[in-house]
Design a protein around this motif. Structure first.
Motif, PDB file in Angstrom:
ATOM      1  N   GLY A  80       0.797  -1.219   0.000  1.00  0.00           N
ATOM      2  CA  GLY A  80       0.000   0.000   0.000  1.00  0.00           C
ATOM      3  C   GLY A  80       0.828   1.267   0.000  1.00  0.00           C
ATOM      4  N   ILE A  81       0.159   2.365  -0.278  1.00  0.00           N
ATOM      5  CA  ILE A  81       0.804   3.670  -0.359  1.00  0.00           C
ATOM      6  C   ILE A  81       0.678   4.370   0.990  1.00  0.00           C
ATOM      7  N   ILE A  82       1.783   4.426   1.734  1.00  0.00           N
ATOM      8  CA  ILE A  82       1.815   5.159   2.999  1.00  0.00           C
ATOM      9  C   ILE A  82       2.297   6.559   2.633  1.00  0.00           C
ATOM     10  N   ALA A  83       1.366   7.482   2.519  1.00  0.00           N
ATOM     11  CA  ALA A  83       1.704   8.838   2.069  1.00  0.00           C
ATOM     12  C   ALA A  83       2.437   9.611   3.154  1.00  0.00           C
ATOM     13  N   ILE A  84       2.019   9.442   4.401  1.00  0.00           N
ATOM     14  CA  ILE A  84       2.674  10.097   5.539  1.00  0.00           C
ATOM     15  C   ILE A  84       2.736   9.086   6.672  1.00  0.00           C
ATOM     16  N   GLU A  85       3.942   8.821   7.117  1.00  0.00           N
ATOM     17  CA  GLU A  85       4.165   7.867   8.203  1.00  0.00           C
ATOM     18  C   GLU A  85       3.507   8.362   9.499  1.00  0.00           C
ATOM     19  N   PRO A  86       3.215   7.455  10.416  1.00  0.00           N
ATOM     20  CA  PRO A  86       2.600   7.865  11.681  1.00  0.00           C
ATOM     21  C   PRO A  86       3.419   8.952  12.385  1.00  0.00           C
ATOM     22  N   PHE A  87       2.701   9.944  12.899  1.00  0.00           N
ATOM     23  CA  PHE A  87       3.340  11.025  13.656  1.00  0.00           C
ATOM     24  C   PHE A  87       2.440  11.395  14.825  1.00  0.00           C
ATOM     25  N   VAL A  88       3.054  11.953  15.854  1.00  0.00           N
ATOM     26  CA  VAL A  88       2.352  12.290  17.094  1.00  0.00           C
ATOM     27  C   VAL A  88       2.431  13.800  17.308  1.00  0.00           C
ATOM     28  N   GLY A  89       1.366  14.357  17.841  1.00  0.00           N
ATOM     29  CA  GLY A  89       1.312  15.777  18.177  1.00  0.00           C
ATOM     30  C   GLY A  89       0.358  15.973  19.336  1.00  0.00           C
ATOM     31  N   ALA A  90       0.111  17.214  19.698  1.00  0.00           N
ATOM     32  CA  ALA A  90      -0.787  17.505  20.812  1.00  0.00           C
ATOM     33  C   ALA A  90      -1.627  18.735  20.517  1.00  0.00           C
ATOM     34  N   HIS A  91      -2.840  18.716  21.053  1.00  0.00           N
ATOM     35  CA  HIS A  91      -3.763  19.849  21.017  1.00  0.00           C
ATOM     36  C   HIS A  91      -4.327  19.985  22.415  1.00  0.00           C
ATOM     37  N   GLY A  92      -3.897  21.011  23.133  1.00  0.00           N
ATOM     38  CA  GLY A  92      -4.405  21.186  24.493  1.00  0.00           C
ATOM     39  C   GLY A  92      -4.093  19.967  25.344  1.00  0.00           C
ATOM     40  N   LYS A  93      -5.126  19.384  25.938  1.00  0.00           N
ATOM     41  CA  LYS A  93      -4.918  18.221  26.815  1.00  0.00           C
ATOM     42  C   LYS A  93      -4.976  16.898  26.059  1.00  0.00           C
ATOM     43  N   TRP A  94      -5.001  16.953  24.723  1.00  0.00           N
ATOM     44  CA  TRP A  94      -5.107  15.747  23.915  1.00  0.00           C
ATOM     45  C   TRP A  94      -3.842  15.508  23.102  1.00  0.00           C
ATOM     46  N   GLU A  95      -3.426  14.270  23.080  1.00  0.00           N
ATOM     47  CA  GLU A  95      -2.327  13.826  22.231  1.00  0.00           C
ATOM     48  C   GLU A  95      -2.957  13.074  21.066  1.00  0.00           C
ATOM     49  N   PHE A  96      -2.452  13.287  19.868  1.00  0.00           N
ATOM     50  CA  PHE A  96      -2.994  12.582  18.718  1.00  0.00           C
ATOM     51  C   PHE A  96      -1.885  11.872  17.970  1.00  0.00           C
ATOM     52  N   LYS A  97      -2.276  10.845  17.236  1.00  0.00           N
ATOM     53  CA  LYS A  97      -1.368  10.142  16.328  1.00  0.00           C
ATOM     54  C   LYS A  97      -2.127   9.955  15.025  1.00  0.00           C
ATOM     55  N   ASN A  98      -1.524  10.384  13.926  1.00  0.00           N
ATOM     56  CA  ASN A  98      -2.141  10.269  12.611  1.00  0.00           C
ATOM     57  C   ASN A  98      -1.178   9.593  11.645  1.00  0.00           C
ATOM     58  N   ALA A  99      -1.734   9.028  10.609  1.00  0.00           N
ATOM     59  CA  ALA A  99      -0.980   8.510   9.468  1.00  0.00           C
ATOM     60  C   ALA A  99      -1.875   8.665   8.250  1.00  0.00           C
ATOM     61  N   TYR A 100      -1.269   8.825   7.085  1.00  0.00           N
ATOM     62  CA  TYR A 100      -2.022   9.006   5.851  1.00  0.00           C
ATOM     63  C   TYR A 100      -1.741   7.831   4.915  1.00  0.00           C
ATOM     64  N   ILE A 101      -2.806   7.194   4.477  1.00  0.00           N
ATOM     65  CA  ILE A 101      -2.713   6.141   3.476  1.00  0.00           C
ATOM     66  C   ILE A 101      -3.446   6.648   2.243  1.00  0.00           C
ATOM     67  N   GLN A 102      -2.860   6.437   1.076  1.00  0.00           N
ATOM     68  CA  GLN A 102      -3.516   6.862  -0.158  1.00  0.00           C
ATOM     69  C   GLN A 102      -4.019   5.668  -0.933  1.00  0.00           C
ATOM     70  N   ASP A 103      -5.097   5.895  -1.665  1.00  0.00           N
ATOM     71  CA  ASP A 103      -5.535   4.867  -2.596  1.00  0.00           C
ATOM     72  C   ASP A 103      -4.950   5.175  -3.971  1.00  0.00           C
TER      73      ASP A 103
END
Length: 149
Positions: free
Chosen positions: A109-132
């Protein structure tokens, strides 16, 4: 019979995203073989709570993944919006995000953006982008509350 509009609300069902694709057969194979969806001849691609309807575009020019959105300074935190375009945002558990990215990677598969971690206020997030195959970004998103330290 009269309905009181203040107390009666219609219940909406599951939301389904429709994708215009350049090559329906190739897209069906990608969603099945790479993204791990069950795909039928109608173009329904489904996995767990995720459901897309893939439809053949009249022309490749009709395939139009979203572009990046404008920054917005009025969110409840200092976040102003994503750096990259989102076509679908898929909630996933913190632990399953990396597992699914590796599953998609192993299937080519196409992993457009590898998993990354960030924060917004009291929340931590982890995102990754997969393309079709048509460049639609499927954003995997996990959040958890930051432990008070």
């Amino acid at each position: 019979m009269t309905m009181n509009r203040n107390t009666t609300k219609a219940k909406l069902g599951r939301s389904v995203q429709v994708r215009l694709v350049a090559d329906l057969k190739k897209s069906q194979a990608y969603y099945r073989d790479v993204l791990g969806c069950t795909v039928d001849d109608w173009g329904h691609a489904e996995r767990d709570e995720l459901l897309f309807i893939l439809q053949q575009a009249m022309s490749p020019d009709d395939v139009k993944p979203n572009r990046v959105s404008r920054k917005r300074p009025d969110y409840p935190t200092d976040w102003e919006g994503p750096e990259h375009a989102w076509d679908s945002f898929i909630y996933i558990s913190w632990e399953d995000l990396d597992l699914y990215v590796e599953e998609v990677r192993a299937r080519g598969g196409i992993i457009a953006i590898e998993p990354f971690v960030g924060a917004h206020g009291k929340w931590e997030f982890k995102n990754a982008y997969i393309q079709d195959l048509d460049g639609y970004n499927l954003v995997l998103g996990a959040m958890r509350e930051v432990a008070a330290g």
